[in-house]
Write a protein that holds these residues in place. Sequence first.
Motif, mmCIF file in Angstrom:
data_model
loop_
_atom_site.group_PDB
_atom_site.id
_atom_site.type_symbol
_atom_site.label_atom_id
_atom_site.label_comp_id
_atom_site.label_asym_id
_atom_site.label_seq_id
_atom_site.Cartn_x
_atom_site.Cartn_y
_atom_site.Cartn_z
ATOM 1 N N GLY A 91 -30.556 60.763 63.895
ATOM 2 C CA GLY A 91 -31.761 61.539 63.612
ATOM 3 C C GLY A 91 -32.467 61.978 64.874
ATOM 4 N N HIS A 92 -32.888 63.231 64.885
ATOM 5 C CA HIS A 92 -33.640 63.781 66.013
ATOM 6 C C HIS A 92 -35.119 63.825 65.679
ATOM 7 N N ALA A 93 -35.958 63.186 66.494
ATOM 8 C CA ALA A 93 -37.415 63.223 66.324
ATOM 9 C C ALA A 93 -37.795 62.828 64.888
ATOM 10 N N LEU A 94 -38.324 63.740 64.093
ATOM 11 C CA LEU A 94 -38.666 63.414 62.704
ATOM 12 C C LEU A 94 -37.470 62.821 61.976
ATOM 13 N N GLY A 95 -36.269 63.349 62.235
ATOM 14 C CA GLY A 95 -35.076 62.801 61.603
ATOM 15 C C GLY A 95 -34.860 61.343 61.963
ATOM 16 N N GLY A 96 -35.215 60.966 63.194
ATOM 17 C CA GLY A 96 -35.130 59.566 63.579
ATOM 18 C C GLY A 96 -36.087 58.687 62.798
ATOM 19 N N LEU A 97 -37.268 59.218 62.505
ATOM 20 C CA LEU A 97 -38.221 58.469 61.679
ATOM 21 C C LEU A 97 -37.640 58.223 60.290
ATOM 22 N N VAL A 98 -36.980 59.241 59.749
ATOM 23 C CA VAL A 98 -36.347 59.110 58.435
ATOM 24 C C VAL A 98 -35.308 57.997 58.465
ATOM 25 N N GLY A 99 -34.509 57.960 59.538
ATOM 26 C CA GLY A 99 -33.502 56.916 59.652
ATOM 27 C C GLY A 99 -34.105 55.530 59.749
ATOM 28 N N MET A 100 -35.181 55.389 60.501
ATOM 29 C CA MET A 100 -35.827 54.078 60.603
ATOM 30 C C MET A 100 -36.431 53.659 59.272
ATOM 31 N N GLN A 101 -36.983 54.621 58.536
ATOM 32 C CA GLN A 101 -37.515 54.296 57.219
ATOM 33 C C GLN A 101 -36.400 53.821 56.290
ATOM 34 N N VAL A 122 -46.785 58.040 66.338
ATOM 35 C CA VAL A 122 -46.928 59.263 67.133
ATOM 36 C C VAL A 122 -47.778 58.991 68.377
ATOM 37 N N ARG A 123 -47.324 59.476 69.518
ATOM 38 C CA ARG A 123 -48.020 59.265 70.779
ATOM 39 C C ARG A 123 -49.181 60.255 70.913
ATOM 40 N N ALA A 124 -50.149 59.901 71.720
ATOM 41 C CA ALA A 124 -51.320 60.765 71.900
ATOM 42 C C ALA A 124 -50.913 62.136 72.442
ATOM 43 N N SER A 125 -49.962 62.167 73.375
ATOM 44 C CA SER A 125 -49.533 63.444 73.941
ATOM 45 C C SER A 125 -48.798 64.287 72.908
ATOM 46 N N THR A 126 -48.027 63.632 72.044
ATOM 47 C CA THR A 126 -47.317 64.349 70.979
ATOM 48 C C THR A 126 -48.301 64.918 69.975
ATOM 49 N N ARG A 127 -49.298 64.123 69.626
ATOM 50 C CA ARG A 127 -50.323 64.579 68.682
ATOM 51 C C ARG A 127 -51.065 65.796 69.252
ATOM 52 N N ARG A 128 -51.339 65.773 70.537
ATOM 53 C CA ARG A 128 -52.024 66.903 71.174
ATOM 54 C C ARG A 128 -51.178 68.173 71.057
ATOM 55 N N CYS A 129 -49.870 68.055 71.283
ATOM 56 C CA CYS A 129 -48.987 69.215 71.163
ATOM 57 C C CYS A 129 -48.995 69.772 69.745
ATOM 58 N N LEU A 190 -45.160 63.167 59.572
ATOM 59 C CA LEU A 190 -44.716 62.553 60.833
ATOM 60 C C LEU A 190 -45.893 61.985 61.617
ATOM 61 N N LYS A 191 -47.064 62.626 61.501
ATOM 62 C CA LYS A 191 -48.230 62.109 62.203
ATOM 63 C C LYS A 191 -48.737 60.807 61.580
ATOM 64 N N ALA A 192 -48.503 60.638 60.276
ATOM 65 C CA ALA A 192 -48.976 59.432 59.582
ATOM 66 C C ALA A 192 -48.014 58.255 59.751
ATOM 67 N N PHE A 193 -46.788 58.536 60.148
ATOM 68 C CA PHE A 193 -45.761 57.489 60.248
ATOM 69 C C PHE A 193 -46.136 56.473 61.325
ATOM 70 N N ASP A 194 -46.100 55.192 60.985
ATOM 71 C CA ASP A 194 -46.388 54.127 61.951
ATOM 72 C C ASP A 194 -45.714 52.844 61.477
#
Length: 263
Positions: A91-101, A122-129, A190-194
């Motif tokens: 999984g790439h980025a969001l796809g990686g989150l799916v895999g971890m879930q 989600v990291r602070a710098s990612t959230r800013r982007c 993706l922003k809510a994922f933690d």
Amino acid sequence: MTQTIYFEIKGAGDPAAPAVLMSSGLGGSAHYWRPQIDALCEAGFRVIVYDQRGTGRSPDALPADYTIAAMAKDVEAVMDAAGVACCHFVGHALGGLVGMQLALDNPDRLSSLTVINAWPAVRASTRRCFDARLRLLDHAGIRPYVEAQPIFLYPSAWMEANQAVVEAEVEHAIQGFPPIPNMLARIAALKAFDITDRLASITTRVLAVAAQDDVLVPSSASEALCAGLPEATLEAMAYGGHACNITDPASFNAILVAFLTRV
């Protein structure tokens, strides 16, 4: 959500060949993995790629409270439809989150998990982007949103050397842009994922690939993942940006095939 998920199976005709299921990032497209498919097939794997729900050839209206957990359920549905009980998940980025879930919800379905430029939260710098891009979408529309996308995906030197490719991708992304409510729901998910406090519960063997020049997701996010996962290996790529599997496929494919072969 009622529509089925579009997927393709590439590679070995032997149904006993190990399966690699690949889940892309926010764009959601099976097409994202085109630089990896031949390398994996040549290594003896069957490759499953799919368009995520609400994107591309998997049209559907997503609820505003859409979740990564719902995306993981869709992966299980794709596996069932493909007749695959267990797979190596990439999984790439969001796809990686799916895999971890999925590793948390149903670990028996995973032989291994590879996550590329992903994060436990989600990291602070990612959230800013993402916040800046959402303002573009809200105030300027789809074209400016998409035209800004390569800045977050690719190193500047790669964009300079591949201007025609970048322009073609931008136009293709504009033509195939999902309904805006779907995009907003996916970004919110993706922003809510933690799963920071649940990393130790993931027993699947994990490869984390991190590009050190990724401007969207800092490599420290992958370092945090590996610090919390019981069975994790970190592979750093000095060059490649967020979409390092596209900008440096030879290096990335070598890392991925070596890991999958060891597993």
